[in-house]
Write an enzyme that holds these catalytic residues in place. Structure first.
Site, PDB file in Angstrom:
ATOM      1  N   LYS A  88      -2.893   3.651   1.456  1.00  0.00           N
ATOM      2  CA  LYS A  88      -3.409   4.993   1.172  1.00  0.00           C
ATOM      3  C   LYS A  88      -2.558   6.085   1.847  1.00  0.00           C
ATOM      4  CE  LYS A  88      -7.270   3.503  -0.919  1.00  0.00           C
ATOM      5  NZ  LYS A  88      -7.045   2.045  -0.948  1.00  0.00           N
TER       6      LYS A  88
HETATM    7  C1  LIG Z   1      -7.257   1.066  -1.957  1.00  0.00           C
HETATM    8  C2  LIG Z   1      -6.698  -0.272  -1.710  1.00  0.00           C
HETATM    9  C3  LIG Z   1      -6.379  -1.149  -2.788  1.00  0.00           C
HETATM   10  C4  LIG Z   1      -6.669  -0.814  -4.227  1.00  0.00           C
HETATM   11  O1  LIG Z   1      -5.813   0.197  -4.730  1.00  0.00           O
HETATM   12  P1  LIG Z   1      -6.185   0.959  -6.079  1.00  0.00           P
HETATM   13  O2  LIG Z   1      -5.199   2.070  -6.186  1.00  0.00           O
HETATM   14  O3  LIG Z   1      -7.583   1.480  -5.870  1.00  0.00           O
HETATM   15  O4  LIG Z   1      -6.097  -0.012  -7.199  1.00  0.00           O
HETATM   16  C5  LIG Z   1      -5.808  -2.379  -2.483  1.00  0.00           C
HETATM   17  N1  LIG Z   1      -5.587  -2.749  -1.195  1.00  0.00           N
HETATM   18  C6  LIG Z   1      -5.878  -1.932  -0.150  1.00  0.00           C
HETATM   19  C7  LIG Z   1      -5.632  -2.423   1.235  1.00  0.00           C
HETATM   20  C8  LIG Z   1      -6.442  -0.677  -0.368  1.00  0.00           C
HETATM   21  O5  LIG Z   1      -6.752   0.118   0.689  1.00  0.00           O
END
Ligand SMILES: *Cc1c(COP(=O)(O)O)cnc(C)c1O
Length: 494
Positions: free
Chosen positions: A113
């Protein structure tokens, strides 16, 4: 570049409007009118650049109203050495000759993120100036863990923004809670909510649509805004790292110019894999996009059958950031495949009314040409973590393990050994308990002691932002009932 709603292309928005508004008025997602193609020499041109410069080059194609100077300042601030513990920002680790792992967790909160949430605040605060918005943006976030901390770190001390995060009191890990309640910064607020993630999320949605609250905020000089993954300002920075990873492999002569790759992404809300799809639309030579899910395999079924059906059991898994039954960003893919906002609107209306929709045969065949879906359960997740560590000395987290399992299944089923890039979305130290169990530990230490235990087991140090939590003092202790969240907002705003 103009932006349209996925459900209506009549009203068009500038990039700055798209970023400040987050969501279109009709509930659709604001999306570029077309995906720009990279000039034919682009990859050669940027392969020797630093990550920050690559980011400017790619983002500029979508953000005409932003100058190169502005974007350069943003990229340097977002991806500087004070934020990321790798000079490559998103380094690629080669696992074997045809398997490369794109590590997206070297930022301040140790999850992918950060790649977008370090950039979004700069884009947002500049967009506020460009759209002549005079009020301060009050960003409201409901989080099940990673997004809340990522948004707090991204927005801390960013001028003309205030960030308030709500998390479910008993719904996040100890490490995640500590990460949030010790958050520093003059414009941040954090509150626990009695209830689960849905209660926090529903409460935030209610706040957004409460006219009395809106007026009270306006009186104090604020308006509500959102940092969740449907904001275009979060998708765009994610396109960068796929192109950047390809450039790294070109530069290091692990790929030949023009050579085709596959990309495998652990998927929840469909934001990360959508960015890979856009990279492909821009001209990156990607053949297959492999969509990896955990037991909440709504996307696997969708890709195989063309039917999206959220009416199913919800599982709490050890890859909690993918425990999602509505993948919001899928809507943008549907627009790209149909080129018809009316058709997208119809699917979304059906989803809202019945929790289910079926795409046309035309859309289904386009979908299946490009995407392959696989899933695995917790047991398989732990098997992959262990195998990866034993065979390659490579420690991966639970979400990344789901992706490696999907890639393995894809290769076994198709025999296609095209070089693949796997997106690694979190540091294994964020999910110590599950990782330790996978490595055979039967007794896992509580709280931050699990970090030391994982270090002792593997010889690998915990990332500094997690190890440093020990020395941080708790700043936020507020717990609110789910129907009193408005009080928390007003008291945190002061
Ligand atoms: C948010 C997240 C995901 C999923 O990503 P998306 O963009 O929602 O498909 C996968 N792994 C981790 C560790 C995340 O924080």
């Amino acid at each position: 570049m103009r932006y349209i709603s996925t459900r209506d292309n009549v009203i068009q928005y500038s990039a700055a409007q798209a970023i400040t508004q987050g969501l279109a008025k009709d509930g659709g997602l604001l999306t570029p009118f077309f995906i720009p193609k990279l000039p034919s020499k682009a990859l050669e041109d940027i392969k020797d650049m630093a990550y920050q410069q690559r980011a400017v080059y790619i983002m500029k194609q979508y953000l005409e109203e932003f100058s190169v100077k502005e974007l350069t300042d943003f990229a340097n601030a977002a991806y500087g050495p004070d934020k990321f513990d790798s000079p490559a920002v998103a380094p690629v680790r080669t696992v074997d000759e045809v398997t490369h792992c794109l590590e997206l967790w070297h930022g301040p909160t140790c999850a992918f993120k950060d790649m977008a949430l370090q950039m979004l605040p700069h884009l947002l605060s500049a967009s506020l100036v460009k759209t002549e918005e005079e009020k301060t943006a009050c960003i409201l976030v409901a989080t099940s863990g990673d997004t809340g901390k990522g948004a707090l770190e991204g927005f801390k001390n960013v001028p003309r923004t205030k960030i308030l995060v709500f998390y479910p009191k008993d719904g996040v890990s100890e490490v995640q809670e500590l990460q949030m309640v010790t958050q520093e910064g003059g414009n941040v607020g954090v509150s626990a909510v009695v209830g689960n993630f849905d209660d926090a999320q529903t409460g935030v949605k209610k706040l957004f649509s409460d006219e009395t609250v809106r007026q009270e905020l306006a009186r104090r000089g604020y308006f509500f805004s959102s940092a969740n993954s449907i904001n275009w300002g979060r998708v765009l920075p994610q396109i960068v790292y796929y192109i950047s990873a390809y450039c790294d492999l070109l530069r290091d002569e692990k790929l030949a110019p023009g050579q085709t790759i596959n990309i495998c992404v652990p998927t929840g809300n469909f934001g990360n894999i959508l960015a890979a799809y856009y990279a492909r639309e821009m001209g990156l030579p990607i053949d297959q996009l492999i969509c990896a899910s955990n037991s909440n395999n709504v996307l696997t079924d969708f890709l195989r059958e063309g039917v999206y059906d959220r009416n199913r059991t919800f599982y709490n898994t050890m890859s909690p950031s993918m425990d999602i039954l509505i993948s919001s960003n899928l809507e943008r893919l549907l627009l790209s495949l149909t080129q018809d906002p009316a058709e997208v609107k119809e699917y979304m209306t059906r989803l809202a009314q019945t929790g289910r929709y079926q795409v046309s045969d035309r859309v289904k065949s386009k979908l299946q040409k490009r995407f392959k879906g696989y899933f695995c359960d917790d047991q398989e997740t732990q098997r992959v973590i262990r195998a990866m560590f034993e065979r390659h000395g490579y420690l991966i987290d639970t979400h990344t393990a789901v992706a490696f399992s999907a890639l393995e299944q894809y290769r076994r089923e198709t025999g296609d050994n095209t070089p693949a890039i796997v997106a690694s979305t979190a540091s294994p130290f964020k999910f110590c308990g599950s990782v330790l169990e996978a490595l055979g530990e039967t007794r896992v230490a509580g709280g931050l002691d699990a970090l030391d235990q994982l270090t002792a087991k593997t010889g690998q140090p915990a990332p500094a932002p997690l190890a440093g939590l020990r020395d941080k003092s708790v700043r936020f202790t507020q717990v609110v009932e789910k129907d009193r969240m408005v009080d928390a907002v007003l008291s945190l705003l002061g």
